[in-house]
Design an enzyme around this catalytic site. Structure first.
Site, PDB file in Angstrom:
ATOM      1  N   CYS A  19       0.883  -1.281  -0.036  1.00  0.00           N
ATOM      2  CA  CYS A  19      -0.017   0.133   0.183  1.00  0.00           C
ATOM      3  C   CYS A  19       0.808   1.245  -0.201  1.00  0.00           C
ATOM      4  O   CYS A  19       1.521   1.511  -0.988  1.00  0.00           O
ATOM      5  CB  CYS A  19      -1.134  -0.253   1.099  1.00  0.00           C
ATOM      6  SG  CYS A  19      -2.159   1.012   1.127  1.00  0.00           S
ATOM      7  N   GLU A  70      -1.199  -8.910   5.227  1.00  0.00           N
ATOM      8  CA  GLU A  70      -0.950  -9.005   7.004  1.00  0.00           C
ATOM      9  C   GLU A  70      -2.407  -8.814   7.494  1.00  0.00           C
ATOM     10  O   GLU A  70      -2.488  -9.070   8.686  1.00  0.00           O
ATOM     11  CB  GLU A  70       0.112  -7.898   7.397  1.00  0.00           C
ATOM     12  CG  GLU A  70      -0.465  -6.354   7.428  1.00  0.00           C
ATOM     13  CD  GLU A  70      -0.395  -5.810   6.096  1.00  0.00           C
ATOM     14  OE1 GLU A  70      -0.876  -4.428   5.980  1.00  0.00           O
ATOM     15  OE2 GLU A  70      -0.177  -6.604   5.091  1.00  0.00           O
ATOM     16  N   HIS A 113      -3.527  -5.878   1.200  1.00  0.00           N
ATOM     17  CA  HIS A 113      -2.674  -6.185   2.487  1.00  0.00           C
ATOM     18  C   HIS A 113      -2.783  -7.641   2.804  1.00  0.00           C
ATOM     19  O   HIS A 113      -3.672  -8.123   3.479  1.00  0.00           O
ATOM     20  CB  HIS A 113      -3.338  -5.204   3.800  1.00  0.00           C
ATOM     21  CG  HIS A 113      -3.119  -3.642   3.731  1.00  0.00           C
ATOM     22  ND1 HIS A 113      -2.079  -3.228   4.331  1.00  0.00           N
ATOM     23  CD2 HIS A 113      -3.859  -2.998   2.799  1.00  0.00           C
ATOM     24  CE1 HIS A 113      -2.144  -1.868   3.793  1.00  0.00           C
ATOM     25  NE2 HIS A 113      -3.072  -1.632   3.273  1.00  0.00           N
TER      26      HIS A 113
END
Length: 227
Positions: free
Chosen positions: A85, A203, A201
């Site tokens: 990002c 994560e 993302h």
């Protein structure tokens, strides 16, 4: 395997990335942007967030931080570098990956889960991944990937498109493109494929209680390919 996550003023996914890396077996260290040297690492991560408040241009000030010279040196020696990002935006500002990230097509911040198709050719990030259609999360205002026609030809010829926005069945179409990105591009590699920049993302989706567990496939596969 040792990893380092770079923290910038305005980073907000650095701790998420730290948790994810440690969960899947990395020995991670957090590195402040004003430091000059990265600790001995096998992987360096530029996390998501709003570095320096996204002033001037997203990632442009972070790309001039003290630590960036060390990141560039690490990358140029073949070290693995991921920018997620805002980290992707920083990679573009440093010139480590090609292209630009423009304002989203409909000029709105997007925060939702999306599906992406992973490039499983020879690269450490997705090669041999058990699931190549991943449900990941996006949260950005400037994720509309653009590059010149010449650059597009180069990244296509070199198989540098890392992930593409798609639907649950893997179909890549305008309907499955959340932000207007050229060719549904959600992430790209550099030519050597040791550097990965992508908007989604992984994560944020490492447990089913977080709406998806598909980020686990990414981290487990990366660690396996690095051993």
């Amino acid at each position: 395997m040792k990893s380092s996550v770079i923290i910038f003023p305005g980073s907000n996914c650095d701790r998420d990335m730290d948790v994810a890396l440690k969960k899947f077996g990395f020995k991670n260290k957090m590195v402040w942007h004003n430091d000059n040297v990265i600790p001995k690492s096998d992987l360096v991560v530029l996390p998501g967030g709003f570095s320096y408040g996204d002033y001037l241009r997203c990632g442009s000030i972070a790309a001039k931080s003290n630590i960036i010279n060390s990141v560039i040196e690490f990358a140029n020696k073949g070290g693995l570098v991921i920018g997620i990002c805002n980290g992707f935006q920083i990679l573009i500002e440093t010139g480590l990956v090609n292209g630009a990230l423009l304002r989203n097509k409909y000029l709105k911040f997007i925060c939702k889960n999306v599906f992406v198709k992973a490039n499983k050719t020879q690269n450490k990030y997705f090669n041999k991944i058990k699931k190549d259609i991943l449900e990941l999360h996006i949260a950005h205002n400037d994720g509309n990937y653009f590059c010149s026609e010449d650059d597009l030809k180069l990244i296509q010829d070199n198989d540098q498109i890392a992930v593409e926005y798609c639907d649950i069945n893997g179909e890549v179409s305008e309907k499955s493109n959340p932000n207007g990105s050229m060719k549904n591009i959600a992430g790209v590699f550099n030519k050597k494929k040791n550097i990965l920049g992508m908007m989604p993302h992984p994560e944020r989706v490492i447990d089913n209680c977080l709406s998806s567990n598909d980020g686990s496939y990414f981290f487990e596969n990366l660690l396996s390919n690095m051993k």
